[in-house]
Design a protein around this motif. Sequence first.
Motif, PDB file in Angstrom:
ATOM      1  N   GLU A 168       0.826  -1.203   0.000  1.00 33.14           N
ATOM      2  CA  GLU A 168       0.000   0.000   0.000  1.00 33.14           C
ATOM      3  C   GLU A 168       0.861   1.255   0.000  1.00 33.14           C
ATOM      4  O   GLU A 168       0.464   2.283  -0.562  1.00 33.14           O
ATOM      5  CB  GLU A 168      -0.923   0.000   1.218  1.00 33.14           C
ATOM      6  CG  GLU A 168      -1.990  -1.083   1.189  1.00 33.14           C
ATOM      7  CD  GLU A 168      -2.899  -1.022   2.405  1.00 33.14           C
ATOM      8  OE1 GLU A 168      -3.467   0.051   2.667  1.00 33.14           O
ATOM      9  OE2 GLU A 168      -3.034  -2.052   3.093  1.00 33.14           O
ATOM     10  N   GLU A 169       2.028   1.197   0.641  1.00 28.55           N
ATOM     11  CA  GLU A 169       2.923   2.347   0.666  1.00 28.55           C
ATOM     12  C   GLU A 169       3.404   2.706  -0.739  1.00 28.55           C
ATOM     13  O   GLU A 169       3.596   3.881  -1.050  1.00 28.55           O
ATOM     14  CB  GLU A 169       4.122   2.065   1.582  1.00 28.55           C
ATOM     15  CG  GLU A 169       3.791   2.059   3.057  1.00 28.55           C
ATOM     16  CD  GLU A 169       3.250   3.405   3.535  1.00 28.55           C
ATOM     17  OE1 GLU A 169       3.841   4.434   3.159  1.00 28.55           O
ATOM     18  OE2 GLU A 169       2.246   3.417   4.261  1.00 28.55           O
ATOM     19  N   ASP A 170       3.598   1.696  -1.581  1.00 32.23           N
ATOM     20  CA  ASP A 170       3.993   1.957  -2.965  1.00 32.23           C
ATOM     21  C   ASP A 170       2.898   2.704  -3.708  1.00 32.23           C
ATOM     22  O   ASP A 170       3.160   3.665  -4.434  1.00 32.23           O
ATOM     23  CB  ASP A 170       4.305   0.638  -3.688  1.00 32.23           C
ATOM     24  CG  ASP A 170       5.433  -0.131  -3.028  1.00 32.23           C
ATOM     25  OD1 ASP A 170       6.379   0.512  -2.552  1.00 32.23           O
ATOM     26  OD2 ASP A 170       5.350  -1.370  -2.969  1.00 32.23           O
ATOM     27  N   VAL A 171       1.660   2.258  -3.524  1.00 36.70           N
ATOM     28  CA  VAL A 171       0.528   2.917  -4.181  1.00 36.70           C
ATOM     29  C   VAL A 171       0.382   4.344  -3.671  1.00 36.70           C
ATOM     30  O   VAL A 171       0.148   5.283  -4.450  1.00 36.70           O
ATOM     31  CB  VAL A 171      -0.777   2.132  -3.945  1.00 36.70           C
ATOM     32  CG1 VAL A 171      -1.964   2.865  -4.565  1.00 36.70           C
ATOM     33  CG2 VAL A 171      -0.665   0.726  -4.507  1.00 36.70           C
ATOM     34  N   LYS A 172       0.540   4.525  -2.368  1.00 39.01           N
ATOM     35  CA  LYS A 172       0.439   5.866  -1.782  1.00 39.01           C
ATOM     36  C   LYS A 172       1.470   6.802  -2.397  1.00 39.01           C
ATOM     37  O   LYS A 172       1.169   7.954  -2.733  1.00 39.01           O
ATOM     38  CB  LYS A 172       0.622   5.785  -0.269  1.00 39.01           C
ATOM     39  CG  LYS A 172       0.527   7.139   0.429  1.00 39.01           C
ATOM     40  CD  LYS A 172       0.783   7.004   1.928  1.00 39.01           C
ATOM     41  CE  LYS A 172       0.739   8.374   2.602  1.00 39.01           C
ATOM     42  NZ  LYS A 172       1.046   8.289   4.050  1.00 39.01           N
ATOM     43  N   GLU A 173       2.694   6.307  -2.546  1.00 41.21           N
ATOM     44  CA  GLU A 173       3.766   7.123  -3.133  1.00 41.21           C
ATOM     45  C   GLU A 173       3.428   7.519  -4.567  1.00 41.21           C
ATOM     46  O   GLU A 173       3.582   8.680  -4.962  1.00 41.21           O
ATOM     47  CB  GLU A 173       5.078   6.338  -3.096  1.00 41.21           C
ATOM     48  CG  GLU A 173       6.295   7.105  -3.575  1.00 41.21           C
ATOM     49  CD  GLU A 173       6.746   8.175  -2.608  1.00 41.21           C
ATOM     50  OE1 GLU A 173       7.475   9.093  -3.059  1.00 41.21           O
ATOM     51  OE2 GLU A 173       6.379   8.124  -1.418  1.00 41.21           O
ATOM     52  N   LEU A 174       2.947   6.561  -5.365  1.00 39.73           N
ATOM     53  CA  LEU A 174       2.590   6.845  -6.760  1.00 39.73           C
ATOM     54  C   LEU A 174       1.358   7.745  -6.839  1.00 39.73           C
ATOM     55  O   LEU A 174       1.260   8.597  -7.721  1.00 39.73           O
ATOM     56  CB  LEU A 174       2.341   5.537  -7.503  1.00 39.73           C
ATOM     57  CG  LEU A 174       3.552   4.610  -7.659  1.00 39.73           C
ATOM     58  CD1 LEU A 174       3.149   3.326  -8.366  1.00 39.73           C
ATOM     59  CD2 LEU A 174       4.682   5.301  -8.418  1.00 39.73           C
ATOM     60  N   ARG A 175       0.432   7.543  -5.932  1.00 35.40           N
ATOM     61  CA  ARG A 175      -0.779   8.373  -5.921  1.00 35.40           C
ATOM     62  C   ARG A 175      -0.449   9.815  -5.561  1.00 35.40           C
ATOM     63  O   ARG A 175      -0.959  10.754  -6.188  1.00 35.40           O
ATOM     64  CB  ARG A 175      -1.787   7.771  -4.936  1.00 35.40           C
ATOM     65  CG  ARG A 175      -3.072   8.565  -4.778  1.00 35.40           C
ATOM     66  CD  ARG A 175      -4.125   7.767  -4.030  1.00 35.40           C
ATOM     67  NE  ARG A 175      -3.611   7.170  -2.819  1.00 35.40           N
ATOM     68  CZ  ARG A 175      -3.407   7.841  -1.671  1.00 35.40           C
ATOM     69  NH1 ARG A 175      -3.647   9.139  -1.612  1.00 35.40           N
ATOM     70  NH2 ARG A 175      -2.964   7.205  -0.593  1.00 35.40           N
ATOM     71  N   GLU A 176       0.393  10.011  -4.552  1.00 37.44           N
ATOM     72  CA  GLU A 176       0.758  11.363  -4.134  1.00 37.44           C
ATOM     73  C   GLU A 176       1.571  12.086  -5.193  1.00 37.44           C
ATOM     74  O   GLU A 176       1.547  13.318  -5.262  1.00 37.44           O
ATOM     75  CB  GLU A 176       1.538  11.306  -2.815  1.00 37.44           C
ATOM     76  CG  GLU A 176       0.669  10.904  -1.623  1.00 37.44           C
ATOM     77  CD  GLU A 176       1.465  10.814  -0.327  1.00 37.44           C
ATOM     78  OE1 GLU A 176       2.711  10.825  -0.404  1.00 37.44           O
ATOM     79  OE2 GLU A 176       0.829  10.707   0.742  1.00 37.44           O
ATOM     80  N   ASN A 177       2.264  11.325  -6.031  1.00 38.67           N
ATOM     81  CA  ASN A 177       3.049  11.927  -7.118  1.00 38.67           C
ATOM     82  C   ASN A 177       2.265  11.994  -8.431  1.00 38.67           C
ATOM     83  O   ASN A 177       2.848  12.236  -9.492  1.00 38.67           O
ATOM     84  CB  ASN A 177       4.346  11.144  -7.328  1.00 38.67           C
ATOM     85  CG  ASN A 177       5.309  11.311  -6.166  1.00 38.67           C
ATOM     86  OD1 ASN A 177       5.446  12.404  -5.618  1.00 38.67           O
ATOM     87  ND2 ASN A 177       5.966  10.247  -5.762  1.00 38.67           N
ATOM     88  N   LYS A 178       0.950  11.743  -8.331  1.00 43.80           N
ATOM     89  CA  LYS A 178       0.039  11.883  -9.478  1.00 43.80           C
ATOM     90  C   LYS A 178       0.422  10.974 -10.643  1.00 43.80           C
ATOM     91  O   LYS A 178       0.265  11.339 -11.817  1.00 43.80           O
ATOM     92  CB  LYS A 178      -0.045  13.343  -9.927  1.00 43.80           C
ATOM     93  CG  LYS A 178      -0.638  14.275  -8.872  1.00 43.80           C
ATOM     94  CD  LYS A 178      -0.701  15.710  -9.362  1.00 43.80           C
ATOM     95  CE  LYS A 178      -1.428  16.601  -8.354  1.00 43.80           C
ATOM     96  NZ  LYS A 178      -0.835  16.611  -7.023  1.00 43.80           N
ATOM     97  N   ILE A 179       0.911   9.796 -10.315  1.00 48.93           N
ATOM     98  CA  ILE A 179       1.198   8.790 -11.332  1.00 48.93           C
ATOM     99  C   ILE A 179       0.026   7.825 -11.445  1.00 48.93           C
ATOM    100  O   ILE A 179      -0.361   7.424 -12.547  1.00 48.93           O
ATOM    101  CB  ILE A 179       2.489   8.027 -10.981  1.00 48.93           C
ATOM    102  CG1 ILE A 179       3.678   8.991 -11.015  1.00 48.93           C
ATOM    103  CG2 ILE A 179       2.723   6.860 -11.932  1.00 48.93           C
ATOM    104  CD1 ILE A 179       4.945   8.420 -10.422  1.00 48.93           C
ATOM    105  N   ILE A 180      -0.553   7.453 -10.326  1.00 48.36           N
ATOM    106  CA  ILE A 180      -1.743   6.603 -10.291  1.00 48.36           C
ATOM    107  C   ILE A 180      -2.916   7.414  -9.757  1.00 48.36           C
ATOM    108  O   ILE A 180      -2.797   8.082  -8.730  1.00 48.36           O
ATOM    109  CB  ILE A 180      -1.516   5.361  -9.408  1.00 48.36           C
ATOM    110  CG1 ILE A 180      -0.669   4.326 -10.160  1.00 48.36           C
ATOM    111  CG2 ILE A 180      -2.838   4.728  -8.983  1.00 48.36           C
ATOM    112  CD1 ILE A 180      -0.400   3.053  -9.371  1.00 48.36           C
ATOM    113  N   ILE A 181      -4.031   7.364 -10.466  1.00 50.54           N
ATOM    114  CA  ILE A 181      -5.288   7.923  -9.978  1.00 50.54           C
ATOM    115  C   ILE A 181      -6.126   6.746  -9.500  1.00 50.54           C
ATOM    116  O   ILE A 181      -6.591   5.935 -10.302  1.00 50.54           O
ATOM    117  CB  ILE A 181      -6.036   8.704 -11.075  1.00 50.54           C
ATOM    118  CG1 ILE A 181      -5.138   9.802 -11.640  1.00 50.54           C
ATOM    119  CG2 ILE A 181      -7.323   9.289 -10.515  1.00 50.54           C
ATOM    120  CD1 ILE A 181      -4.703  10.844 -10.649  1.00 50.54           C
ATOM    121  N   ASN A 182      -6.303   6.632  -8.199  1.00 50.25           N
ATOM    122  CA  ASN A 182      -6.999   5.496  -7.607  1.00 50.25           C
ATOM    123  C   ASN A 182      -8.500   5.754  -7.579  1.00 50.25           C
ATOM    124  O   ASN A 182      -8.983   6.571  -6.806  1.00 50.25           O
ATOM    125  CB  ASN A 182      -6.468   5.237  -6.196  1.00 50.25           C
ATOM    126  CG  ASN A 182      -7.112   4.021  -5.546  1.00 50.25           C
ATOM    127  OD1 ASN A 182      -7.903   3.317  -6.169  1.00 50.25           O
ATOM    128  ND2 ASN A 182      -6.790   3.773  -4.288  1.00 50.25           N
TER     129      ASN A 182
END
Length: 437
Positions: A338-352
Motif C-alpha cells: 500500500e505504501e507503494d501505491v500511496k507514493e505513486l498516488r501522491e506523485n500523481k502517477i496513479i489515480i486510484n
Amino acid sequence: MPLMQMVPMLMKEENKEDYEPKVVSFGPYHHGNEKLKFVENFKPTAVQMFIGDMNEDVFIDAILREIENVKKCYLEEFTRRYTDIQFAHMMLRDACVILNYFGPKDIDKSYKAAETINNHLGIAVYNSIRRDMHLLENQIPFLILEMLVALRYNTPRHSFIKAMERDSFKMFFNGMIEHAEDKDDLGKNPAHLLEIFRRVIVTGPEHDPILRENEYGCCNVKDMLTRLENGCGKCCKDDENHEEWHGGQYVFRSVTDLKSKGIYSKASGIKSLKGVRFSPTRFCWSAELKLPFMYVDMYTRVFFKNMIAYEFSPNSLINNDKSVTSYVSFMKLLVVTEEDVKELRENKIIINCLGSDDDVVQVYKDLNTYEGGDTSYFWDVKEHIEHHYHSKIRTWMAEFRTTYFNNPWTIIALVASLFLLCLDIVQTYYSIHPPPN
C-alpha cells in the motif's frame, strides 16, 4: 487463422469471468448467452437509434457483400451455426450498440444517445458496456464499423479511424492526442476495437537520451561520483553482485525500496505506457524514475488481462509486440504494498478510483504476465536503476538526506550542532592561542 482469437484455456482457468461479457455480446463467441438477453432485446432499438431515417436493408446488403470475409474472422465452429442473413443481422445489431456508445456524433446527439440507453438499460448496465468492449472474445471486425459509419454519415474511412483513436485517447488519458504525426502506428487499419485501444496506449517514443552532457551543470559531478564509486568498490566490494543483475535478474523491488536508495518517482508527462524514463538529479545524489499517468478503476484488471491475452494471440496484427505485457511486468515490480501505491498516488502517477490503496495492489497481483514480457523494453531504465541501487556512494547520500534533510526539525538540529561545533573550534583555538593584551 482467424483474426478474432479465443483466450487460451490456461488464462481462463485462473479467472474465467474476466474474459467473459457481463451484459452484452459482440460477435458470435458469446451470442445467445441467456444472462445477456436483457441487452440483446435492446439491440433492435440501438439499430434504429443509429440508422435514423435510413432503410435497414441498405446496411444489411452492404454487410452481405462482405459476409464471407467477415465470417473468416471467426472460428468456423461458431460461424456455421448461422446463415449469412442471420450473421449479417448479428453484425449490424452489435455494431450499432458500439457506435451509439462510442462513435461519431455531435455533443447533443451523444448526450441524447446516452440518455436513451440509460433509460432502457439503467446506468449500471450502461457503464458495464464499456467493460465488455475490452474483451478479446467480444469483438467484431473494424471493417463492419467503418462500413456502417461510411453509409450513415458519408465520411471517409481514414477520418473515422482518427476519430476513434482521438476518443480512445481521451478515455484513457483524459486529453487530446499530441504530436499525432510522430505516432507512426496511428491511422493504420485495425482488426477490431481492442486494437484501437491498444495502439493508443502504447504508441509513443520508446527511448529518450537518458543523460545529456550539460545535465550535470558546470562541474562534472558524474565523473567525481564515478571515481568515488570505483574507490569504494575496491575497499567495500560494491560490485560484488554486479553480474547477478546483468543477466536480467533485477534486485530492486518496489517504489518505497527505490526511494530508500534515493530514487524518487515522478510523473513523466508522456501519454503512453512506453513513457518510462530514468534520470539522475543535477548533483547525482538521487535520481528520478518517471512513469506515465494511469487511472486504476473497476475496468483496469479486465482491460489489462485481455490486452495480455491479445498480445499472446498467435495471429494478431501486432507482430509479437509485447508492449502492454512488458509494462505490466515492470509495474508489478514496483507496486508491492500500500505504501507503494500511496507514493505513486501522491506523485500523481496513479489515480486510484477503487477506494483503498490495497485494492490497487490486488489489481497488479491479479495480473499474470506468464513471464512473457519482452526483456528489451525498459532495459536502459532497469540497468540505470540497478547501477544506482548498487552504488554505495549514492546509497549513503540518500540515507544522509533522509536522516538530516527530510524533516525541518532534523535540519534545525543539524545546523545547531554545526554551529556549536564551530563555537567549540573557535574556543579551543583561542584557548591555545590567546590574543595579546
